[in-house]
Design an enzyme around this catalytic site. Sequence first.
Site, mmCIF file in Angstrom:
data_model
loop_
_atom_site.group_PDB
_atom_site.id
_atom_site.type_symbol
_atom_site.label_atom_id
_atom_site.label_comp_id
_atom_site.label_asym_id
_atom_site.label_seq_id
_atom_site.Cartn_x
_atom_site.Cartn_y
_atom_site.Cartn_z
ATOM 1 N N ILE A 43 0.815 -1.211 0.000
ATOM 2 C CA ILE A 43 0.000 0.000 0.000
ATOM 3 C C ILE A 43 0.853 1.268 0.000
ATOM 4 C CG2 ILE A 43 -2.011 -1.085 1.076
ATOM 5 C CD1 ILE A 43 -1.104 0.212 3.745
ATOM 6 N N ASP B 58 4.368 -9.268 32.972
ATOM 7 C CA ASP B 58 3.450 -8.468 32.162
ATOM 8 C C ASP B 58 4.226 -7.669 31.127
ATOM 9 O OD1 ASP B 58 0.986 -7.606 31.367
ATOM 10 O OD2 ASP B 58 0.442 -6.672 33.266
ATOM 11 N N TYR C 175 1.617 0.430 18.609
ATOM 12 C CA TYR C 175 0.586 -0.047 17.677
ATOM 13 C C TYR C 175 -0.652 0.838 17.720
ATOM 14 C CZ TYR C 175 -3.646 -2.536 16.367
ATOM 15 O OH TYR C 175 -4.872 -2.863 15.855
ATOM 16 N N ASP D 62 -10.330 -0.760 18.803
ATOM 17 C CA ASP D 62 -10.737 -0.071 20.027
ATOM 18 C C ASP D 62 -9.541 0.375 20.870
ATOM 19 O OD1 ASP D 62 -9.898 -2.576 20.918
ATOM 20 O OD2 ASP D 62 -11.767 -3.073 21.944
ATOM 21 N N GLU D 63 -8.352 -0.118 20.558
ATOM 22 C CA GLU D 63 -7.169 0.234 21.353
ATOM 23 C C GLU D 63 -6.796 1.706 21.237
ATOM 24 O OE1 GLU D 63 -3.887 -2.483 21.655
ATOM 25 O OE2 GLU D 63 -5.055 -4.067 20.694
ATOM 26 N N SER E 96 -0.274 -5.247 13.346
ATOM 27 C CA SER E 96 -1.280 -5.217 14.405
ATOM 28 C C SER E 96 -0.881 -5.879 15.714
ATOM 29 C CB SER E 96 -2.568 -5.890 13.901
ATOM 30 O OG SER E 96 -2.349 -7.262 13.634
ATOM 31 N N TYR F 149 -0.169 -13.328 30.740
ATOM 32 C CA TYR F 149 0.496 -12.125 31.240
ATOM 33 C C TYR F 149 -0.003 -11.741 32.632
ATOM 34 C CZ TYR F 149 2.854 -10.617 26.920
ATOM 35 O OH TYR F 149 3.677 -10.506 25.845
ATOM 36 N N ARG G 91 -10.948 -8.203 27.910
ATOM 37 C CA ARG G 91 -11.197 -7.832 26.519
ATOM 38 C C ARG G 91 -12.620 -8.217 26.137
ATOM 39 N NH1 ARG G 91 -7.392 -5.466 27.885
ATOM 40 N NH2 ARG G 91 -5.311 -5.413 26.971
ATOM 41 N N ALA H 153 -1.065 3.811 18.905
ATOM 42 C CA ALA H 153 -0.766 5.186 18.496
ATOM 43 C C ALA H 153 -0.717 5.306 16.983
ATOM 44 C CB ALA H 153 0.561 5.635 19.107
#
Length: 352
Positions: free
Chosen positions: A59, A289, A159, A134-135, A84, A216, A223, A161
């Site tokens: 792209i 984590d 990611y 949604d992040e 992603s 983690y 989620r 951002a």
Amino acid sequence: MKVMVTGGSGFIGSAVCRHLVQDLGYDVLNIDKMTYAASEASTAMLSDSPRYNFRKLDICDRPAMLATMERENIDAIMHLAAESHVDRSIDGPGEFVNTNILGTFSLLQAARAYYQALPADRKTRFRFHHVSTDEVYGDLPLGGGLFTETTAYAPSSPYSASKAASDHLVMAWHHTYGLPVVLSNCSNNYGPYHFPEKLIPLMIINGLEAKPLPVYGTGENVRDWLHVEDHARALALVMVRGRLGQSYNIGGRNERSNLQVVEAIADLLDELRPLASGSRRQLITFVGDRPGHDLRYAIDATKIEAELGWRAKHTFETGLRDTVEWYLHNSSWWLPLRAGRYGGERLGEAKP
């Protein structure tokens, strides 16, 4: 309608291609760079269809993208091509900036030039649908609040951002240049053809082989889970019937903690492929984590439900069972990917 799907050989993109061709009878041109997470096998069932074509393109190659739009007489673009994986973005953010921000900019410029040259009747039908996550909203406290289309952006990872930046570019191209765009933000996807390094397929495959099931932190992160086939149906509705310049949140209304997800997978595997002794819950191990790990995501899907009449068909229980059974019967798809296309056991989420 002839639809260009960018990233159509990835997890969500391939589900979109299958839905558009098999269920809706659209003509589809799949554009994919074929990076590590893409698989030709995910669209193999479409290869003999006269309604499906594939082009290996980047792209970021604006002249090639514009030439392809012109040659193929594209009526709509569904833009899913993106890096992603949150963990990968922490390790190497440059590729995320290049693909998600600069790649979207390049595609928008090509689409703008293409759109401006269309005759008036075709301009009224053209759509640019940008598929996001949604992040971009950051996170929520446990037990309270939902993301709506008016929630302020507060991305936490490289990611998210990069996806937030691409969302803003898309809306700016609508308001400044009049490009007819729609935007959607989804919750975590799961289902067939899910890349093996992501959380749910990784737990299924590790559980099959009686390997550790790494979680983690304490596993409390929550989620909202959306079956990929429900997502594909929603995306098609947004593309065709969504109001221009609007965004639509797409969620499954299936909130689960990461630990609950892993425990449910362990229990299903125990039922469908029992071990010689013991339970797979004994394989669950807690690991350090990751940096900036968002606590909770939860989508309010009221807008798409009210305006477009979309509803998720899968509950998490039925969808997860179908997904586990799919992996049990399709090792020929995931074995080559696990063996040759990625390293390590990352606990990724499934987003565009």
